[in-house]
Design a protein around this motif. Structure first.
Motif, short mmCIF file in Angstrom:
data_model
loop_
_atom_site.label_atom_id
_atom_site.label_comp_id
_atom_site.label_asym_id
_atom_site.label_seq_id
_atom_site.Cartn_x
_atom_site.Cartn_y
_atom_site.Cartn_z
N HIS A 65 -40.37 9.49 -12.22
CA HIS A 65 -40.48 8.62 -13.39
C HIS A 65 -41.88 8.05 -13.53
CE1 HIS A 65 -36.29 8.59 -14.57
NE2 HIS A 65 -35.97 8.52 -13.31
N SER A 66 -42.86 8.68 -12.92
CA SER A 66 -44.22 8.16 -13.00
C SER A 66 -45.08 9.12 -13.83
CB SER A 66 -44.81 8.02 -11.59
OG SER A 66 -44.83 9.28 -10.95
N GLY A 67 -46.15 8.58 -14.37
CA GLY A 67 -47.06 9.40 -15.15
C GLY A 67 -46.58 9.53 -16.59
N ASN A 68 -47.35 10.25 -17.38
CA ASN A 68 -47.01 10.38 -18.79
C ASN A 68 -46.71 11.82 -19.18
OD1 ASN A 68 -49.53 11.43 -18.61
ND2 ASN A 68 -50.49 10.08 -20.13
N ARG A 69 -46.52 12.69 -18.19
CA ARG A 69 -46.22 14.08 -18.47
C ARG A 69 -44.77 14.38 -18.13
NH1 ARG A 69 -50.36 18.21 -16.26
NH2 ARG A 69 -48.95 19.44 -17.49
N ARG A 70 -44.19 15.25 -18.91
CA ARG A 70 -42.83 15.70 -18.68
C ARG A 70 -42.81 16.56 -17.41
NH1 ARG A 70 -40.50 20.58 -19.78
NH2 ARG A 70 -42.08 21.35 -21.19
N MET A 71 -41.75 16.42 -16.63
CA MET A 71 -41.61 17.27 -15.45
C MET A 71 -41.39 18.72 -15.87
SD MET A 71 -39.26 15.04 -12.85
CE MET A 71 -39.12 16.43 -11.74
N ALA A 72 -41.79 19.63 -15.03
CA ALA A 72 -41.61 21.05 -15.31
C ALA A 72 -40.12 21.40 -15.29
CB ALA A 72 -42.36 21.89 -14.28
N GLN A 73 -39.74 22.32 -16.15
CA GLN A 73 -38.36 22.80 -16.19
C GLN A 73 -38.09 23.64 -14.95
OE1 GLN A 73 -37.48 25.22 -19.64
NE2 GLN A 73 -35.34 24.60 -19.60
N PHE A 74 -36.90 23.52 -14.41
CA PHE A 74 -36.51 24.33 -13.26
C PHE A 74 -35.30 25.17 -13.67
CE2 PHE A 74 -34.10 20.47 -13.11
CZ PHE A 74 -32.84 20.85 -12.70
N GLY A 75 -34.91 26.12 -12.84
CA GLY A 75 -33.76 26.96 -13.14
C GLY A 75 -34.21 28.31 -13.69
N THR A 76 -33.23 29.10 -14.12
CA THR A 76 -33.52 30.46 -14.58
C THR A 76 -32.98 30.70 -15.98
OG1 THR A 76 -31.47 31.53 -13.86
CG2 THR A 76 -33.19 31.23 -12.18
N PHE A 77 -33.29 31.87 -16.49
CA PHE A 77 -32.79 32.31 -17.79
C PHE A 77 -31.58 33.22 -17.65
CE2 PHE A 77 -37.01 30.87 -18.78
CZ PHE A 77 -36.91 30.38 -20.07
N ARG A 78 -31.00 33.27 -16.45
CA ARG A 78 -29.81 34.11 -16.23
C ARG A 78 -28.61 33.50 -16.96
NH1 ARG A 78 -29.35 33.67 -10.36
NH2 ARG A 78 -27.36 34.68 -10.66
N THR A 79 -27.81 34.36 -17.57
CA THR A 79 -26.65 33.91 -18.33
C THR A 79 -25.36 34.42 -17.70
OG1 THR A 79 -26.80 35.81 -19.81
CG2 THR A 79 -27.95 33.79 -20.49
N VAL A 80 -24.24 33.97 -18.23
CA VAL A 80 -22.92 34.37 -17.74
C VAL A 80 -22.24 35.18 -18.86
CG1 VAL A 80 -20.66 33.52 -17.00
CG2 VAL A 80 -22.75 32.34 -16.26
N ASP A 81 -21.96 36.44 -18.59
CA ASP A 81 -21.37 37.32 -19.60
C ASP A 81 -20.04 36.80 -20.14
OD1 ASP A 81 -23.50 39.08 -19.45
OD2 ASP A 81 -22.49 40.47 -18.08
N ALA A 82 -19.26 36.14 -19.30
CA ALA A 82 -17.92 35.70 -19.70
C ALA A 82 -17.93 34.68 -20.84
CB ALA A 82 -17.19 35.12 -18.49
N VAL A 83 -19.05 34.01 -21.09
CA VAL A 83 -19.10 33.01 -22.16
C VAL A 83 -19.71 33.55 -23.46
CG1 VAL A 83 -19.22 31.12 -20.49
CG2 VAL A 83 -21.33 31.99 -21.52
N LEU A 84 -20.13 34.81 -23.44
CA LEU A 84 -20.84 35.38 -24.58
C LEU A 84 -19.90 36.02 -25.60
CD1 LEU A 84 -23.77 37.14 -22.67
CD2 LEU A 84 -23.77 34.87 -23.75
N GLN A 85 -20.32 35.99 -26.85
CA GLN A 85 -19.71 36.74 -27.95
C GLN A 85 -18.25 36.42 -28.22
OE1 GLN A 85 -21.83 38.21 -29.76
NE2 GLN A 85 -23.50 38.24 -28.29
N ARG A 86 -17.85 35.17 -27.99
CA ARG A 86 -16.51 34.74 -28.37
C ARG A 86 -16.59 33.33 -28.91
NH1 ARG A 86 -14.03 32.12 -23.82
NH2 ARG A 86 -15.43 32.17 -22.06
N PRO A 87 -15.60 32.90 -29.69
CA PRO A 87 -15.69 31.56 -30.30
C PRO A 87 -15.56 30.46 -29.25
CG PRO A 87 -13.61 32.63 -30.89
CD PRO A 87 -14.41 33.62 -30.10
N VAL A 88 -16.61 29.65 -29.16
CA VAL A 88 -16.63 28.55 -28.20
C VAL A 88 -17.17 27.28 -28.88
CG1 VAL A 88 -16.98 30.07 -26.20
CG2 VAL A 88 -18.96 29.09 -27.38
N ARG A 89 -16.92 26.16 -28.22
CA ARG A 89 -17.55 24.91 -28.65
C ARG A 89 -18.02 24.18 -27.40
NH1 ARG A 89 -12.15 23.49 -29.92
NH2 ARG A 89 -11.35 21.98 -28.42
N LEU A 90 -19.14 23.51 -27.56
CA LEU A 90 -19.75 22.73 -26.49
C LEU A 90 -19.97 21.30 -26.96
CD1 LEU A 90 -22.67 25.08 -25.39
CD2 LEU A 90 -20.88 24.23 -23.89
#
Length: 178
Positions: A65-90
């Motif tokens: 919480h220090s400084g004036n810059r946003r922290m770098a994003q972590f994690g990956t761009f990997r997705t889960v096939d089971a949630v794709l291409q079907r009607p969903v709501r978040l």
């Protein structure tokens, strides 16, 4: 595991809600049959199992919480096939990216907790949905929760606020109702 639950609480405590501007929620009168066909997703279902396990172990970066810059994003761009291409709501929150000439919202990131991408690190890319609306809508209240409904797609989008691993086809945005 404590970090997973404390981060949204810390973000909410760090922000102050402004005076009501009179902007109302996006009107979406979705037929009951459409809503019933949608499966409500938990954001954690969008993480590959090994990334979910790492998150539960608390293997993410320490929040600074220090400084004036946003922290770098972590994690990956990997997705889960089971949630794709079907009607969903978040359930989640809108982070505006683009507007039409009249100031109406045309593009946004949809995120799991208030303040994401604004304060400290953005959620992992596979916890952000990039949305381009076919028709601009009135600017929604960024402090209010919404349901985003449609069909998730695996699509990498890089933005200064944070990268996203998902996008949504046929998106609708409506007020959150528990």
């Amino acid at each position: 595991m404590r970090t997973v639950f404390l981060l949204p609480l810390m973000l909410l405590a760090a922000c102050q809600r402004p005076v009501d501007t009179g902007v109302t929620a996006v009107p979406q009168d979705a037929p009951a049959a459409v809503v019933a066909a949608e499966q409500e997703l938990d954001w954690l279902q969008m993480l590959p199992p090994d990334e979910l396990a790492a998150l539960e172990r608390g293997d993410g970066p320490e929040v600074q919480h220090s400084g004036n810059r946003r922290m770098a994003q972590f994690g990956t761009f990997r997705t889960v096939d089971a949630v794709l291409q079907r009607p969903v709501r978040l359930p989640g929150y809108v982070v505006p990216l683009g507007t039409a000439a009249d100031g109406r919202l045309s593009e946004f990131l949809f995120v799991p907790y208030y303040g994401a991408c604004i304060h400290v690190p953005p959620p992992p890319p596979n916890q952000i949905v990039h949305v381009r609306l076919p028709e601009p809508i009135a600017m929604p209240d960024m402090y209010a929760p919404y349901f985003l409904a449609g069909h998730l797609q695996a699509e990498r989008v890089d933005d200064d606020l944070g990268g996203s691993a998902y996008s949504m086809r046929e998106p609708t945005l409506r007020p959150y109702e528990p």
